[in-house]
Design an enzyme around this catalytic site. Structure first.
Site, PDB file in Angstrom:
ATOM      1  N   GLU A  77     -35.772   0.187  29.276  1.00  0.00           N
ATOM      2  CA  GLU A  77     -36.766  -0.543  28.472  1.00  0.00           C
ATOM      3  C   GLU A  77     -36.935  -2.441  29.141  1.00  0.00           C
ATOM      4  O   GLU A  77     -37.439  -3.286  28.941  1.00  0.00           O
ATOM      5  CB  GLU A  77     -37.092  -1.109  27.213  1.00  0.00           C
ATOM      6  CG  GLU A  77     -35.628  -1.475  26.765  1.00  0.00           C
ATOM      7  CD  GLU A  77     -36.208  -1.405  24.785  1.00  0.00           C
ATOM      8  OE1 GLU A  77     -37.212  -0.607  24.530  1.00  0.00           O
ATOM      9  OE2 GLU A  77     -34.996  -0.766  24.055  1.00  0.00           O
ATOM     10  N   HIS A 107     -49.439  -5.484  10.157  1.00  0.00           N
ATOM     11  CA  HIS A 107     -49.375  -4.336   8.911  1.00  0.00           C
ATOM     12  C   HIS A 107     -50.258  -4.038   9.219  1.00  0.00           C
ATOM     13  O   HIS A 107     -50.914  -3.128   8.911  1.00  0.00           O
ATOM     14  CB  HIS A 107     -48.837  -4.768   8.112  1.00  0.00           C
ATOM     15  CG  HIS A 107     -47.933  -4.189   7.135  1.00  0.00           C
ATOM     16  ND1 HIS A 107     -46.299  -4.703   6.651  1.00  0.00           N
ATOM     17  CD2 HIS A 107     -48.108  -3.258   6.825  1.00  0.00           C
ATOM     18  CE1 HIS A 107     -45.751  -3.608   6.543  1.00  0.00           C
ATOM     19  NE2 HIS A 107     -46.756  -2.737   6.646  1.00  0.00           N
ATOM     20  N   CYS A 165     -40.910   7.237  24.326  1.00  0.00           N
ATOM     21  CA  CYS A 165     -41.058   6.681  22.938  1.00  0.00           C
ATOM     22  C   CYS A 165     -41.652   5.562  22.848  1.00  0.00           C
ATOM     23  O   CYS A 165     -42.204   5.133  21.186  1.00  0.00           O
ATOM     24  CB  CYS A 165     -39.478   6.702  21.866  1.00  0.00           C
ATOM     25  SG  CYS A 165     -38.453   5.539  22.779  1.00  0.00           S
ATOM     26  N   ASP A 195     -41.586  -2.464  25.765  1.00  0.00           N
ATOM     27  CA  ASP A 195     -40.889  -3.139  26.255  1.00  0.00           C
ATOM     28  C   ASP A 195     -40.646  -3.737  28.096  1.00  0.00           C
ATOM     29  O   ASP A 195     -40.325  -4.652  28.534  1.00  0.00           O
ATOM     30  CB  ASP A 195     -39.330  -3.677  26.301  1.00  0.00           C
ATOM     31  CG  ASP A 195     -39.833  -4.246  24.443  1.00  0.00           C
ATOM     32  OD1 ASP A 195     -39.798  -5.624  23.524  1.00  0.00           O
ATOM     33  OD2 ASP A 195     -38.403  -3.322  23.351  1.00  0.00           O
TER      34      ASP A 195
HETATM   35  C1  PEP Z   1     -40.720   0.304  23.846  1.00  0.00           C
HETATM   36  O1  PEP Z   1     -40.117  -1.142  23.641  1.00  0.00           O
HETATM   37  O2  PEP Z   1     -40.864   1.069  23.931  1.00  0.00           O
HETATM   38  C2  PEP Z   1     -40.087   0.784  21.871  1.00  0.00           C
HETATM   39  C3  PEP Z   1     -40.913   2.000  21.696  1.00  0.00           C
HETATM   40  O3  PEP Z   1     -38.878   0.369  20.796  1.00  0.00           O
HETATM   41  P1  PEP Z   1     -39.812  -0.939  20.363  1.00  0.00           P
HETATM   42  O4  PEP Z   1     -41.611  -0.813  20.031  1.00  0.00           O
HETATM   43  O5  PEP Z   1     -39.345  -0.893  19.101  1.00  0.00           O
HETATM   44  O6  PEP Z   1     -39.548  -2.112  20.547  1.00  0.00           O
HETATM   45 MG    MG Z   2     -38.498  -1.706  22.554  1.00  0.00          MG
END
Ligand code: PEP
Ligand code: MG
Length: 605
Positions: free
Chosen positions: A456, A214, A527, A480
Site C-alpha cells: 500500500e 460513521h 482488500c 492507501d
Molecule cells: C487499504 O489501505 O486499502 C486498506 C485496506 O487498509 P485501510 O483502509 O485500513 O488503511
Molecule cells: Mg491501508
C-alpha cells in the site's frame, strides 16, 4: 418500526442563507458514500448550540459540581439505553453497535475519573473539565494516521455533546423525521445516524465527512443512499425543498426541473430491476464464463460483522481490521481479550480463511497509552508497522493472541504499511520469536500460519520482487496505495476529485505488484475499496489477483460481474487499459468493455 425519539429537534435555521433564487436548481457533486438513488423532500437537521459554563468555581463548590457531572453521565447512559430499546429487534445491528460503543465510553472509569480529578484540581465546572479531557482524546484520534480512527473521534464528540446537554439541563425532545425525507445536515453525529430509520429516511446528504465516517458506514449498512462532502450545500436548502440523490456517483440535485425529474425516475426503475436480478443470482458459484474460480472475501472490523459476512456468501475474511480493540477503551487490550475475539471469528468462519491484520494506527492517537508525540503529518508518520516495531511489546501481545487463536480455524497474519525489506524481515523474525515462546510454554498454534504483507506504499511496489521472495502472500491496500501514489489525502473532500483508482500510475503499480507475486509464486489479493467496485474488481482480476476482499454489501454485484465475463476478456481489458495515458481514457475503456456486464448505475470509482 423504530420510533426515532432521539432525532434532534430542528432549531429554526438562523444561519445566513446563501440561497440561490427560490426555485433555482442547484447541482452539487460530493463524495459518494452509500449507493442508490432517492428522491424526496429535504429535512434539515441542524446542530444545537450547547453552552459550557466557563466559570472558575470555589473549593466548596467542587463536590456539587462532581455530583452534577455524575448525574449527567447517568442521564446520558439512561438515554442511550432508551435509544437501544428502539433498535432492539432490528435486523441491522449497526445502530446498536454505535450505541454500545457510546455506552462503553460512558462506562470508562478512567476517563470519567480524569474529568472528576480536573474539576477538583483545576476548580472548573463539570462542563469545562469534560470538554478539555474529551478534547484531548478527540485530538489524538483526529491526528491518527487512518481515516477509520479519525472517523471514530465523532463518537467521542457525540458522547461529549450528550453529557454536556444534560449538564446544561437541556433535554429538549427531538422531533420525528417525516417519512420519506431526505435528511440534510452539515454533519451527523454517530448516535444520530444510528437511529436513522431506513423506513423513514430515503437518503442522507451532509456538507462534511468522507466515505468512512460513521454516518457513511451506517448509511451503507442500512441501504440508505448517501452523499457526503457537499461543501455548503445545506445553506442552499430549506426543509421541504425537493431533492434528488445519486449515491452511486455522489451527485445531489436541489429543486430539480421537470426533465431532470423524468430522467431520474427512469433511472430509478432501471436500478430496481437490476438489483432484483443480481440478488436472485447471489447464491450461484463465483466462476468466470471460461471457468476460472474467483474467491470473494469480506472485510470486517469485529466479530459483530460475521452474520452479514456469512449471509453474503463470502469465501472467508480477507481483512480483519483489528483497530477495533484499541478503540473502545482507554487501555491497551490484553492478550486474553484479543485471543477470545480472534478465536470467535476463526471458529465461526472455519474452514474458510481469516486474514488478521495487525494493528494499523498512526502513533499519535495512542499518545495517552504509550506517550508518543503529535506528528505534523500522520499519514507519513508513525503508522502501521512503524508503530508496531517501535512498540514491539504491543505487537508481541497481538501476535501471541493471533497465534494462540490460530488452532481454532484457518488464520493468516497480515502486516500493514510495509515499506522496506528490513521491516518485512523484522516482523517475520518477531513472529518466529513469539512462536518459539509459545512452544516453550506449551501453547499449541498453527505452525504453518501464512504471514503476508500489505502492498500500500509506493516503495513496497517498487521493491515488490524482493518482498515477494520473503512473504507468503501480498494483499494490495488500494485505499492507501492510491493516496500515496497520487499524493492525495484519502480523507480530504477538497482533493477527492484527484483520488483516482484508474490513474495510469495506479494501474502500473498494480501491474508491478501482481507480476512480482506471480514470479515468486505467491498469492496476491486486494482488500481496498477498489475491490468492491465492479470496474475496479474487473481490473484487479485481469491483472491476476486470485481473490478480492470487500465490504459485505458489495459482494453480490462483484460476483454478478465475475459470472458474466471471461478471464480472457479481463486480461485483454487490462492490456488495453495499460496503454492509456490518462485516468479518463482508462475509464472510457472500462466503460466500453464492461457496460454489457455491469448495471448502468454501478459506480466507476
Ligand atoms: C487499504 O489501505 O486499502 C486498506 C485496506 O487498509 P485501510 O483502509 O485500513 O488503511
Ligand atoms: Mg491501508
Amino acid at each position: 418500526m423504530k420510533t426515532p425519539k432521539e432525532t434532534r429537534a430542528v432549531p429554526r435555521d438562523t444561519r445566513p442563507k446563501r440561497r440561490t433564487g427560490p426555485g433555482e436548481t442547484v447541482v452539487r457533486h460530493g463524495v459518494p458514500v452509500s449507493g442508490g438513488l432517492a428522491a424526496g423532500p429535504a429535512y434539515l437537521v441542524l446542530p444545537q448550540e450547547i453552552q459550557v459554563d466557563e466559570r472558575q468555581i470555589s473549593v466548596g463548590e467542587t463536590a456539587l459540581e462532581v455530583r452534577r457531572f455524575r448525574l449527567a453521565v447517568r442521564r446520558a447512559r439512561d438515554e442511550i439505553h432508551a435509544l437501544r430499546e428502539c433498535l432492539v429487534g432490528d435486523t441491522d445491528e449497526t445502530g446498536l453497535k454505535v450505541l454500545d460503543a457510546h455506552l462503553r465510553l460512558l462506562e470508562d472509569q478512567e476517563l470519567l475519573k480524569s474529568v472528576v480529578e480536573s474539576i477538583r484540581r483545576d476548580h472548573v465546572t463539570g462542563g469545562a473539565s469534560l470538554r478539555s479531557v474529551f478534547q484531548k482524546m478527540i485530538n489524538a484520534f483526529e491526528s491518527a494516521g487512518t481515516e477509520y480512527f479519525r472517523a471514530r473521534s465523532a463518537d467521542i464528540r457525540d458522547v461529549k455533546r450528550r453529557i454536556l446537554k444534560h449538564l446544561d439541563g437541556n433535554q429538549r425532545e427531538g422531533s420525528i423525521i417525516p417519512e420519506g425525507a431526505i435528511v440534510v445536515a452539515p454533519e451527523l453525529a454517530p448516535s444520530e445516524s444510528a437511529v436513522l430509520d431506513p423506513e423513514r429516511v430515503r437518503a442522507l446528504i451532509t456538507d462534511h465527512g468522507g466515505a468512512t465516517s460513521h454516518a457513511a458506514i451506517l448509511a451503507r449498512s442500512r441501504g440508505i443512499p448517501a452523499v457526503a462532502g457537499l461543501g455548503d450545500l445545506s445553506h442552499h436548502i430549506t426543509s421541504g425543498d425537493w431533492i434528488l440523490v445519486d449515491g452511486n456517483h455522489g451527485v445531489v440535485v436541489v429543486r430539480p426541473g421537470r426533465e431532470e425529474l423524468k430522467q431520474f425516475a427512469a433511472r430509478e426503475r432501471r436500478l430496481r430491476r437490476h438489483s432484483a436480478e443480481v440478488r436472485r443470482r447471489q447464491s450461484e458459484p463465483c466462476v468466470t464464463r471460461d471457468g476460472h474460480p474467483v474467491k470473494l472475501l469480506a472485510n470486517i472490523e469485529s466479530a459483530d460483522d460475521l452474520d452479514k459476512v456469512i449471509a453474503s456468501g463470502a469465501d472467508g475474511i480477507g481483512l480483519y481490521r483489528t483497530e477495533f480493540f484499541y478503540l473502545a477503551s482507554s487501555h491497551l487490550p490484553d492478550e486474553e481479550g484479543q485471543m477470545r475475539a480472534y478465536r470467535q471469528v476463526l471458529k465461526r468462519m472455519r474452514p474458510r480463511p481469516v486474514t488478521i491484520r495487525t494493528l494499523d494506527v498512526g502513533g499519535d492517537k495512542f499518545a495517552s497509552y504509550v506517550g508518543t508525540s503529535r506528528a505534523n503529518n500522520p499519514f507519513l508518520g508513525l503508522r502501521g508497522v512503524r508503530f508496531l516495531l517501535l512498540h514491539p511489546d504491543i505487537l508481541r501481545t497481538q501476535l501471541r493472541a493471533i497465534l494462540r487463536a490460530s488452532v481454532h480455524g484457518t488464520a493468516q497474519i497480515l502486516f500493514p504499511m510495509i515499506s522496506s525489506l528490513e521491516e518485512t524481515r523484522e516482523v517475520r523474525r518477531l513472529v518466529e520469536q513469539v512462536k518459539e515462546e509459545l512452544r516453550q510454554e506449551g501453547h499449541p498454534f498453527d505452525e504453518r500460519i501464512p504471514v503476508g504483507i500489505m502492498i500500500e506504499v509506493p516503495s513496497a511496489v517498487t521493491m515488490a520482487d524482493f518482498l515477494a521472495r520473503e512473504s507468503d502472500f501480498f494483499s494490495i491496500g488500494s485505499n492507501d496505495l492510491i493516496q500515496y501514489t497520487l499524493a492525495v489525502d484519502r480523507g480530504d473532500e477538497k482533493v477527492a476529485h484527484l483520488y483516482d483508482p484508474f490513474h495510469p500510475a495506479v494501474l502500473r503499480a498494480l501491474q508491478k505488484t501482481v507480476e512480482a507475486a506471480r514470479r515468486a509464486g505467491i498469492r496476491v489479493t486486494s482488500c481496498g475499496e477498489m475491490s468492491g467496485d465492479p470496474y475496479g474488481a474487473a481490473l484487479l482480476l485481469g491483472f491476476g489477483c486470485s481473490s478480492l476482499s470487500m465490504s459485505p454489501p458489495c459482494l453480490a454485484e462483484v460476483k454478478d460481474l465475475v459470472r458474466r465475463v471471461s478471464m480472457t476478456e479481463l486480461r485483454n481489458l487490462v492490456e488495453d487499459a495499460l496503454r492509456r495515458p490518462t485516468g479518463a481514457e482508462v475509464r472510457q475503456v472500462l466503460l466500453e468493455a464492461l457496460r454489457p456486464y455491469i448495471g448502468e448505475e454501478a459506480s466507476l470509482g
